[in-house]
Scaffold this motif. Structure first.
Motif, PDB file in Angstrom:
ATOM      1  N   LEU A   1      -9.394  -0.345   3.231  1.00 32.15           N
ATOM      2  CA  LEU A   1      -8.479   0.191   2.219  1.00 32.15           C
ATOM      3  C   LEU A   1      -8.259  -0.903   1.198  1.00 32.15           C
ATOM      4  O   LEU A   1      -8.261  -2.086   1.545  1.00 32.15           O
ATOM      5  CB  LEU A   1      -7.119   0.527   2.852  1.00 32.15           C
TER       6      LEU A   1
ATOM      7  N   THR B   1      -0.996   0.005  11.546  1.00 30.16           N
ATOM      8  CA  THR B   1      -2.395   0.417  11.442  1.00 30.16           C
ATOM      9  C   THR B   1      -2.905   0.281  10.017  1.00 30.16           C
ATOM     10  O   THR B   1      -4.028  -0.158   9.779  1.00 30.16           O
ATOM     11  CB  THR B   1      -2.555   1.853  11.957  1.00 30.16           C
ATOM     12  N   THR B   2      -2.054   0.640   9.044  1.00 34.43           N
ATOM     13  CA  THR B   2      -2.445   0.469   7.644  1.00 34.43           C
ATOM     14  C   THR B   2      -2.724  -0.999   7.348  1.00 34.43           C
ATOM     15  O   THR B   2      -3.702  -1.330   6.673  1.00 34.43           O
ATOM     16  CB  THR B   2      -1.332   0.995   6.718  1.00 34.43           C
TER      17      THR B   2
ATOM     18  N   LYS C   1       0.850  -1.186   0.000  1.00 29.29           N
ATOM     19  CA  LYS C   1       0.000   0.000   0.000  1.00 29.29           C
ATOM     20  C   LYS C   1       0.888   1.239   0.000  1.00 29.29           C
ATOM     21  O   LYS C   1       1.732   1.414   0.871  1.00 29.29           O
ATOM     22  CB  LYS C   1      -0.906   0.024   1.242  1.00 29.29           C
TER      23      LYS C   1
ATOM     24  N   ARG D   1      -6.152  -1.842   8.550  1.00 25.87           N
ATOM     25  CA  ARG D   1      -7.220  -1.330   7.691  1.00 25.87           C
ATOM     26  C   ARG D   1      -7.327  -2.121   6.382  1.00 25.87           C
ATOM     27  O   ARG D   1      -8.419  -2.288   5.844  1.00 25.87           O
ATOM     28  CB  ARG D   1      -6.992   0.150   7.407  1.00 25.87           C
TER      29      ARG D   1
ATOM     30  N   PHE E   1       0.947   5.556  -0.248  1.00 22.27           N
ATOM     31  CA  PHE E   1       0.168   6.786  -0.145  1.00 22.27           C
ATOM     32  C   PHE E   1       0.928   7.870  -0.884  1.00 22.27           C
ATOM     33  O   PHE E   1       2.143   7.957  -0.767  1.00 22.27           O
ATOM     34  CB  PHE E   1      -0.017   7.202   1.316  1.00 22.27           C
TER      35      PHE E   1
ATOM     36  N   GLY F   1       3.667   0.856   9.856  1.00 20.52           N
ATOM     37  CA  GLY F   1       2.663   0.330   8.937  1.00 20.52           C
ATOM     38  C   GLY F   1       1.659  -0.605   9.586  1.00 20.52           C
ATOM     39  O   GLY F   1       0.837  -1.200   8.902  1.00 20.52           O
TER      40      GLY F   1
ATOM     41  N   ALA G   1       3.591   2.532   2.816  1.00 23.68           N
ATOM     42  CA  ALA G   1       3.246   2.257   4.210  1.00 23.68           C
ATOM     43  C   ALA G   1       3.369   0.771   4.520  1.00 23.68           C
ATOM     44  O   ALA G   1       3.769   0.389   5.605  1.00 23.68           O
ATOM     45  CB  ALA G   1       1.830   2.747   4.508  1.00 23.68           C
TER      46      ALA G   1
END
Lengths: 538, 266
Positions: A333, A323-324, A286, A327, A288, A321, A298
């Motif tokens: 996400l 928390t990403t 992922k 998600r 950003f 990373g 991330a």
């Protein structure tokens, strides 16, 4: 301590706040002394009055606060007589103040260097043309690498640890005799926390006294000389740090010490689940895009599996990373590459209604439960909401709400209250109950206990373990607290800079770490021994 | 509610009653001209005197409450509904929709408000309805901007993310969590606007763009009184007091309600 000439002398301090009807007494008659070059700690759980006590020393107890004492002296100055502008000679110049939230304490529109320079200029500490050089020296002293470059950056461009060090540099700029540090390391990861504590200890070597406010006994054990234990506005116990922490005499201190030790030591690992995989991530990436600064990865090539009824611990510092990843697992996400399979079915094959229905299979518990509840809702509405979303009928909803309440050990009496009227522990139980309501297979717990006091942490972890044993739900447990991870997880993945650097059985990874980063994380945990000499692990 | 606001609340109730049932407050016909009794001063027969056509001023003020208050209230309601719709659309429908909608609002804002109202009324023809629409068009950008900002702010809230996790659709999440929690700023803006809109609608009537004569309307009554101000003060003073009192009551009570809403929502 040089009892004849303490730097700070406080006797019978009371602080009262007016409320709608009458008054609340936050501090109810405490006395303490701080000697020059001494580190004194006040420990206690949130709401015990420890911050208000410290703030009274700089006249910042709060709006409408009524401060009274028979003695309130700093280096011979009677602080009771100081009014308005008089405080400016004390604050900054004589007493530095470091708050927990470094981002909130630094002006977002000013460069870090300007922030540190302010006390130097305000108090004329060094001649004007030497200010810049002094700023760089201070930042360097605070352990900030490449201080010349950092001084030209803005607070949001610095990591949490660097910000906290910049804040300490600005608090120390005017060479104060006393540094008040209110939870200076609570928001920091173990490795950064260690650096900040080292910095504080080094300043004490230069003759600065420190008043440390903390709820973390590990931190206190690491650096404090003298400890005051505060509960409900009173000191229940005090003494040399080693004595208080090794042989606490007051039951409350024993609870605190027990909770701090127990949360790391007490195993809550459930017997574990079946080999059936419920959640699987393959090669997740992922990125950003940052405005004007290209892309930031991330999560990079992360693969994890979660089996039914087990806990997968995800460890790493903030920004690694974690928390990403959570998600992505929840399907909130979409990954740039790779895929997530829930019960063998990939998220990316699901759209619209099917995807929304599948989401109920993975629920989430957040670090701050209060902000994850709609502020208008009562506990009943909070618990009913996921059931309404699933289209559960009214009578069935009531049955399920009663059942999840019972699972987390909450009384039905809380149902008609708003979440903000509940205690921190009750709120997190409510969050667990809500996550259980749609009967998910996996719950992603994002730092679920790191905002809680030690004794409440233990309760919440017990609830989580109990629920897993009874219902066989799997957890993805994200935390920077290795003690919590060790006590709860069957398997662990260690993340750094968006990659998994190590993974495997919890005991294997944490007892015999193979990767240097895992070893660094383990070494950074502040610890104290119950018996024998107080020590900090080097 | 503090004691000092009771009279203002009573005034609001009274004005609402006048607007709804004017015949309860006076037996007189507001449009009945009596050329025998032109510009009579306040007295026992005509409490507030009569105007240049011999019409009873008290009756005209009572009957004038409805058009005077309805235009402002209608304009605020129209602007609220349209503004929230535009703002939510701008926040939710992606970058292109956001750019198109936000720039359109900027265009409206770039034209002086009064000019735009004149334009709308000129196109639709003078009357209460077009006055309300014209005033609403001018106030839409304010509501839309607040709505857009609130939706963007609340979209990042954890409880909104959590709601997505329960399987609600985007529209359901907006309706259940975003709009109710954004209500505070809308209500604040609406009450502030309501006072301003009542004054603005009186101004429109004053320049002849409001309801057509002989309809009693406070702004229009003020306009009529100008020519005779040297002869008689009452046709100008009493409608002016009516406008002032109405705006004060709306603003004071509105502010109090806002404070209560703010306290309830942390």
């Amino acid at each position: 301590m040089t009892a004849e000439d303490p730097l700070v002398a406080v006797r019978d301090l009371t602080v009262r706040f007016p409320v709608r009807r009458g008054e609340v007494e936050a501090v109810r008659g405490v006395s303490f002394r701080i000697g020059r070059g001494q580190i004194v700690a006040i420990v206690g759980e949130s709401g015990s009055g420890k911050s208000v006590t410290a703030r009274s020393l700089v006249g910042l107890a709060g709006e409408g606060a009524h401060v009274a004492a028979t003695e309130l002296a700093f280096d011979g100055i009677d602080l009771r007589a100081v009014r308005g502008r008089g405080w400016r000679a004390v604050r900054g110049r004589r007493v530095g103040f470091v708050l927990q939230d470094a981002l909130g304490s630094l002006d977002p529109l000013r460069r870090v260097g300007a922030e540190v320079a302010e006390p130097l200029r305000a108090h004329g500490v060094v001649p004007a043309r030497e200010v810049d050089a002094e700023v760089v020296r201070l930042l360097g002293e605070a352990g900030i690498p490449a201080p010349e470059g950092r001084a030209r950056q803005y607070p949001h461009q610095l990591s949490g640890g660097l910000r906290q060090r910049a804040l300490i540099a600005s608090a120390l700029a005017a060479r104060p005799d006393l540094l008040i540090a209110d939870e200076p390391t609570t928001a920091l990861d173990a490795t950064v926390q260690r650096q900040v504590l080292g910095l504080l200890r080094e300043r004490v070597g230069h003759g600065t006294a420190v008043l440390l406010i903390s709820h973390d006994l590990g931190v206190v054990a690491e650096i404090a000389d003298h400890v005051y234990v505060m509960k409900d506005g009173l000191f229940v116990e005090d003494g040399p740090a080693a004595r208080v922490l090794e042989s606490p005499s007051h039951p409350y201190t024993r609870t605190l010490v027990g909770a701090a030790l127990g949360r790391a030591a007490r195993p809550r690992v459930t017997p574990g689940g079946s080999p059936r995989e419920v959640l699987r991530a393959e090669g997740l990436v992922k990125e950003f895009t940052l405005p004007g600064r290209g892309a930031f990865t991330a999560v990079e090539d992360v693969s994890v599996t979660v089996r039914a009824g087990e806990t997968l611990g995800v460890v790493g510092e903030s920004g690694s990373g974690k928390t990403t990843l959570g998600r992505l697992l929840m399907g909130l996400l979409d990954p740039d590459a790779g895929r997530v399979l829930l019960d063998g079915r990939p998220w990316d094959g699901l759209r619209g209604h099917a995807r929304r229905t599948a989401r109920r299979g993975v629920q989430m518990i957040y670090q701050h439960p209060l902000s994850s509840f709609d502020p208008r809702y009562t506990a009943r509405q909070i618990l009913e909401e996921p059931l309404r979303a699933a289209g559960t009928a009214g009578r069935e909803r009531a049955v399920r709400v009663a059942r999840v309440l019972e699972h987390v050990g909450l009384s039905p009496a809380v149902l008609d209250r708003h979440a903000r009227e509940l205690s921190g522990g009750q709120r997190q139980r409510l969050a667990i109950a809500r996550a259980l309501a749609p009967e998910p297979q996996v719950i992603v717990c994002d730092e679920p206990v790191s905002a809680l006091d030690a004794s409440i942490q233990a309760q919440v972890l017990d609830v989580l373990a109990d629920v897993q044993e009874r219902l066989g739900v799997a957890y993805v447990f994200i935390s920077h607290d290795l003690g919590v991870i060790r006590g709860l997880s069957h398997r662990v993945v260690v993340m750094k800079d968006g990659r998994v650097v190590e993974s495997g059985e919890t005991r294997r990874v944490l007892d015999h770490p193979a990767h240097p980063y895992t070893r660094a994380l383990l070494d950074a945990v502040p610890r104290f021994a119950v018996r024998g000499r107080l020590r900090s692990r080097a | 509610m503090p004691r000092s606001l009771w009279p203002w609340t009573a005034v609001l109730v009274l004005l609402a009653a006048m607007a709804a049932f004017p015949s309860l407050f006076t037996g007189a016909d507001p449009d009945a001209a009596d050329l025998e009794a032109v510009l009579r001063p306040p007295g026992a027969e005509h409490w507030l005197g009569t105007d240049q056509n011999g019409r009873d001023l008290y009756a005209r003020i009572v009957y004038g409450a409805r058009p005077s208050l309805l235009i402002g209230t209608g304009a605020v309601l129209l602007a609220l509904v349209a503004g929230v719709a535009v703002g939510v659309a701008a926040a939710q429908l992606g970058r292109i929709a956001d750019q198109v909608l936000s720039r359109s609002l900027d265009v409206i804002l770039s034209v002086p408000g009064l000019l735009l109202v004149f334009l709308v009324v000129a196109v639709l023809g003078p009357g209460s309805g077009s006055a309300a629409v014209g005033l609403a068009v001018v106030s839409v950008p304010g509501f839309a901007r607040v709505a857009r900002a609130e939706v963007i702010r609340l979209r990042a809230a954890q409880y909104v993310e959590a709601a997505h996790g329960f399987g609600w659709s985007r529209a359901q999440v907006v309706a259940r969590h975003v709009l109710p929690n954004a209500a505070g700023p809308f209500l604040a803006l609406a009450t502030v606007s309501l006072g301003a809109m009542i004054v603005a609608s009186s101004s429109l009537s004053f320049v002849g763009l409001g309801p057509r004569p002989p309809t009693a309307e406070w702004g229009a009554m003020l306009a009529d009184s100008r020519e005779f101000l040297a002869l008689a003060w009452w046709p100008g003073v009493f409608p002016g007091i009516a406008v002032t009192v109405a705006v004060l009551a709306v603003t004071l009570v509105g502010q109090h309600l806002n404070r209560r809403v703010e306290r309830r929502l942390p």
